[in-house]
Write a protein that holds these residues in place. Structure first.
Motif, PDB file in Angstrom:
ATOM      1  N   GLU A  11       4.094  -7.619  -0.919  1.00 55.85           N
ATOM      2  CA  GLU A  11       5.655  -7.930  -0.715  1.00 55.85           C
ATOM      3  C   GLU A  11       6.563  -6.965  -0.701  1.00 55.85           C
ATOM      4  O   GLU A  11       7.572  -6.875  -0.027  1.00 55.85           O
ATOM      5  N   ALA A  12       6.302  -5.684  -1.398  1.00 61.54           N
ATOM      6  CA  ALA A  12       7.096  -4.797  -1.420  1.00 61.54           C
ATOM      7  C   ALA A  12       7.302  -4.180  -0.039  1.00 61.54           C
ATOM      8  O   ALA A  12       8.280  -3.544   0.620  1.00 61.54           O
ATOM      9  N   ILE A  13       5.954  -4.090   0.510  1.00 59.72           N
ATOM     10  CA  ILE A  13       5.676  -3.477   1.723  1.00 59.72           C
ATOM     11  C   ILE A  13       6.380  -4.309   2.914  1.00 59.72           C
ATOM     12  O   ILE A  13       7.187  -3.678   3.826  1.00 59.72           O
ATOM     13  N   SER A  14       6.526  -5.621   2.665  1.00 55.89           N
ATOM     14  CA  SER A  14       7.215  -6.439   3.754  1.00 55.89           C
ATOM     15  C   SER A  14       8.723  -6.344   3.665  1.00 55.89           C
ATOM     16  O   SER A  14       9.179  -6.138   4.728  1.00 55.89           O
ATOM     17  N   THR A  15       9.317  -5.952   2.413  1.00 54.63           N
ATOM     18  CA  THR A  15      10.768  -5.705   2.410  1.00 54.63           C
ATOM     19  C   THR A  15      11.021  -4.354   3.270  1.00 54.63           C
ATOM     20  O   THR A  15      11.922  -4.415   4.100  1.00 54.63           O
ATOM     21  N   VAL A  16      10.111  -3.407   3.125  1.00 50.51           N
ATOM     22  CA  VAL A  16      10.410  -2.134   3.796  1.00 50.51           C
ATOM     23  C   VAL A  16      10.237  -2.634   5.417  1.00 50.51           C
ATOM     24  O   VAL A  16      10.947  -2.205   6.403  1.00 50.51           O
ATOM     25  N   LEU A  17       8.953  -3.116   5.836  1.00 52.55           N
ATOM     26  CA  LEU A  17       8.993  -3.493   7.398  1.00 52.55           C
ATOM     27  C   LEU A  17      10.102  -4.462   7.823  1.00 52.55           C
ATOM     28  O   LEU A  17      10.441  -4.103   9.019  1.00 52.55           O
ATOM     29  N   LEU A  18      10.492  -5.249   7.013  1.00 51.28           N
ATOM     30  CA  LEU A  18      11.401  -6.205   7.675  1.00 51.28           C
ATOM     31  C   LEU A  18      12.904  -5.140   7.852  1.00 51.28           C
ATOM     32  O   LEU A  18      13.606  -5.420   8.758  1.00 51.28           O
ATOM     33  N   CYS A  19      13.073  -4.779   6.713  1.00 46.65           N
ATOM     34  CA  CYS A  19      14.684  -3.672   6.491  1.00 46.65           C
ATOM     35  C   CYS A  19      14.413  -2.900   7.891  1.00 46.65           C
ATOM     36  O   CYS A  19      15.688  -2.827   8.599  1.00 46.65           O
ATOM     37  N   ALA A  20      13.368  -2.168   8.164  1.00 46.24           N
ATOM     38  CA  ALA A  20      13.147  -1.307   9.171  1.00 46.24           C
ATOM     39  C   ALA A  20      13.084  -2.059  10.603  1.00 46.24           C
ATOM     40  O   ALA A  20      13.939  -1.497  11.393  1.00 46.24           O
ATOM     41  N   TRP A  21      12.830  -3.261  10.712  1.00 46.63           N
ATOM     42  CA  TRP A  21      12.845  -3.778  11.949  1.00 46.63           C
ATOM     43  C   TRP A  21      14.189  -4.325  12.080  1.00 46.63           C
ATOM     44  O   TRP A  21      14.664  -4.337  13.298  1.00 46.63           O
ATOM     45  N   LEU A  22      15.117  -4.527  11.095  1.00 47.09           N
ATOM     46  CA  LEU A  22      16.429  -5.147  11.288  1.00 47.09           C
ATOM     47  C   LEU A  22      17.288  -3.715  11.610  1.00 47.09           C
ATOM     48  O   LEU A  22      18.509  -4.050  11.731  1.00 47.09           O
ATOM     49  N   GLY A  23      16.708  -2.624  11.636  1.00 46.92           N
ATOM     50  CA  GLY A  23      17.763  -1.454  11.946  1.00 46.92           C
ATOM     51  C   GLY A  23      17.995  -0.613  10.525  1.00 46.92           C
ATOM     52  O   GLY A  23      18.687   0.242  10.825  1.00 46.92           O
ATOM     53  N   ALA A  43      -8.021   6.515  -6.308  1.00 48.57           N
ATOM     54  CA  ALA A  43      -6.733   6.622  -6.658  1.00 48.57           C
ATOM     55  C   ALA A  43      -5.793   5.495  -6.140  1.00 48.57           C
ATOM     56  O   ALA A  43      -6.249   4.707  -5.051  1.00 48.57           O
ATOM     57  N   PHE A  44      -4.846   5.414  -6.392  1.00 51.28           N
ATOM     58  CA  PHE A  44      -3.807   4.376  -5.877  1.00 51.28           C
ATOM     59  C   PHE A  44      -3.478   4.555  -4.364  1.00 51.28           C
ATOM     60  O   PHE A  44      -3.232   5.814  -4.008  1.00 51.28           O
ATOM     61  N   HIS A  45      -3.630   3.649  -3.594  1.00 49.77           N
ATOM     62  CA  HIS A  45      -3.222   3.832  -2.181  1.00 49.77           C
ATOM     63  C   HIS A  45      -2.933   2.365  -1.527  1.00 49.77           C
ATOM     64  O   HIS A  45      -3.208   1.331  -2.259  1.00 49.77           O
ATOM     65  N   ILE A  46      -2.211   2.511  -0.464  1.00 48.72           N
ATOM     66  CA  ILE A  46      -1.917   1.385   0.423  1.00 48.72           C
ATOM     67  C   ILE A  46      -2.967   0.827   1.200  1.00 48.72           C
ATOM     68  O   ILE A  46      -3.425   2.053   2.067  1.00 48.72           O
ATOM     69  N   THR A  47      -3.670  -0.073   1.429  1.00 49.77           N
ATOM     70  CA  THR A  47      -4.831  -0.176   2.195  1.00 49.77           C
ATOM     71  C   THR A  47      -4.309  -0.722   3.493  1.00 49.77           C
ATOM     72  O   THR A  47      -3.214  -1.418   3.743  1.00 49.77           O
ATOM     73  N   ILE A  48      -5.096  -0.751   4.724  1.00 56.28           N
ATOM     74  CA  ILE A  48      -4.854  -1.350   5.718  1.00 56.28           C
ATOM     75  C   ILE A  48      -4.481  -2.620   5.828  1.00 56.28           C
ATOM     76  O   ILE A  48      -3.741  -3.415   6.166  1.00 56.28           O
ATOM     77  N   GLU A  49      -5.450  -3.408   4.914  1.00 54.24           N
ATOM     78  CA  GLU A  49      -5.190  -4.773   4.741  1.00 54.24           C
ATOM     79  C   GLU A  49      -3.879  -5.402   4.187  1.00 54.24           C
ATOM     80  O   GLU A  49      -3.189  -6.283   4.529  1.00 54.24           O
ATOM     81  N   ASP A  50      -3.448  -4.398   3.001  1.00 51.73           N
ATOM     82  CA  ASP A  50      -2.031  -4.548   2.525  1.00 51.73           C
ATOM     83  C   ASP A  50      -0.961  -4.508   3.544  1.00 51.73           C
ATOM     84  O   ASP A  50      -0.147  -5.270   3.557  1.00 51.73           O
ATOM     85  N   TYR A  51      -1.132  -3.223   4.478  1.00 52.93           N
ATOM     86  CA  TYR A  51      -0.288  -3.501   5.543  1.00 52.93           C
ATOM     87  C   TYR A  51      -0.064  -4.531   6.488  1.00 52.93           C
ATOM     88  O   TYR A  51       1.006  -5.077   6.953  1.00 52.93           O
ATOM     89  N   LEU A  52      -1.439  -5.065   6.877  1.00 46.51           N
ATOM     90  CA  LEU A  52      -1.406  -6.238   7.842  1.00 46.51           C
ATOM     91  C   LEU A  52      -1.001  -7.515   7.159  1.00 46.51           C
ATOM     92  O   LEU A  52      -0.399  -8.082   7.969  1.00 46.51           O
ATOM     93  N   LEU A  53      -1.343  -7.757   5.894  1.00 43.63           N
ATOM     94  CA  LEU A  53      -0.778  -8.919   5.315  1.00 43.63           C
ATOM     95  C   LEU A  53       0.712  -8.823   5.287  1.00 43.63           C
ATOM     96  O   LEU A  53       1.452 -10.032   5.205  1.00 43.63           O
ATOM     97  N   ALA A  54       1.256  -7.687   5.093  1.00 38.30           N
ATOM     98  CA  ALA A  54       2.742  -7.502   4.887  1.00 38.30           C
ATOM     99  C   ALA A  54       3.336  -7.783   5.967  1.00 38.30           C
ATOM    100  O   ALA A  54       4.464  -8.483   6.339  1.00 38.30           O
ATOM    101  N   LEU A  55       2.737  -7.494   7.236  1.00 41.85           N
ATOM    102  CA  LEU A  55       3.191  -7.543   8.402  1.00 41.85           C
ATOM    103  C   LEU A  55       3.307  -9.160   8.608  1.00 41.85           C
ATOM    104  O   LEU A  55       4.054  -9.827   9.416  1.00 41.85           O
ATOM    105  N   ILE A  56       2.175  -9.731   8.542  1.00 47.25           N
ATOM    106  CA  ILE A  56       2.130 -11.384   8.677  1.00 47.25           C
ATOM    107  C   ILE A  56       3.223 -12.021   8.086  1.00 47.25           C
ATOM    108  O   ILE A  56       3.889 -12.932   8.529  1.00 47.25           O
ATOM    109  N   ASN A  57       3.544 -11.524   6.883  1.00 45.16           N
ATOM    110  CA  ASN A  57       4.622 -11.991   6.102  1.00 45.16           C
ATOM    111  C   ASN A  57       6.164 -12.090   6.675  1.00 45.16           C
ATOM    112  O   ASN A  57       6.881 -12.843   6.819  1.00 45.16           O
TER     113      ASN A  57
END
Length: 239
Positions: free
Chosen positions: A100-112, A147-161
């Motif tokens: 969900e945090a990734i989704s906020t970043v993706l959407l904010c960037a998409w909006l400019g 170690a902690f990291h962002i996975t490809i699945e995290d990114y793709l699911l956030a993108l679908i959001n």
């Protein structure tokens, strides 16, 4: 022959391990709760896009970016603590919130939003997995260490959001008289849908979510089709 006695130290050791695990879980719960609160704030501000003309995004997006900066701090705390423990033992606790945090970043960037001197913000921008990792200052798709990291699945699911959110925005943008934005969203969502079809997905949850994209595509296509019937698509986007 007398039966062998169980060494009491065995259960004392197990007790210690259970107590250590409980401490880790409680601390993770605290950190994740803090992150969830910041994500909720960012989502709340982002929800205003459905009633805010694009000309006012310059007022709205800095507020979102303030929330994202606090998300970044929380993710940094999570990364530091989680990396001291087995990643796959505990990652189920934070995966949804991090997506969900990734989704906020993706959407904010998409909006400019989230622009820089090197790359000013622009509507329609899609951040890559690596760019998202850079925003949160954490590794992505780690293979060489636990170690902690962002996975490809995290990114793709956030993108679908954000696809779901943008399909809703397409309809609301027409209501606000911004037909150009609706057409832009339609093109973006269809391109993403085509991109997802290329992927050979093994994750069952991800496959099911990808199947749902077609409904978002249909929704925005209907919006654009209605605009075309009424000759309301901006001329420059017809070219």
């Amino acid at each position: 022959m007398a039966p062998a006695m169980i060494d009491p130290a065995l259960f004392e050791e197990l007790k210690t391990k259970i107590e250590e695990d409980t401490v880790v879980r409680k601390e993770l719960d605290r950190i994740i709760d803090d992150l969830s609160q910041q994500v909720s704030f960012s989502q709340g501000v982002l929800s205003r896009i459905h009633s805010t003309p694009r000309s006012k995004y310059t007022i709205l997006l800095p507020q979102v970016e303030d929330g994202i900066r606090k998300e970044i701090q929380c993710v940094g705390t999570l990364s530091s603590f989680a990396s001291r423990n087995p990643y796959y033992k505990y990652n189920h606790k934070w995966v949804r919130t991090v997506q969900e945090a990734i989704s906020t970043v993706l959407l904010c960037a998409w909006l400019g939003g989230l622009g820089s001197e090197a790359r000013p913000g622009e509507v329609g921008r899609l951040m890559t997995l690596e760019e998202v990792g850079a925003v949160f200052a954490v590794p992505v798709n780690l293979k060489d260490r636990d170690a902690f990291h962002i996975t490809i699945e995290d990114y793709l699911l956030a993108l679908i959001n954000i696809i779901d959110e943008l399909s809703r925005l397409a309809m609301n943008s027409v209501t606000m008289g911004d037909n150009e934005l609706a057409v832009l969203i339609s093109s973006f969502v269809k391109d993403l849908h085509a991109g997802f079809q290329v992927l050979n997905l093994k994750n069952d949850i991800l496959r099911k979510r990808v199947d749902s994209i077609k409904y978002a595509v249909k929704k925005v296509e209907d919006v654009v089709y209605d605009l075309s019937l009424r000759n309301l698509i901006p001329a420059k986007m017809d070219e």
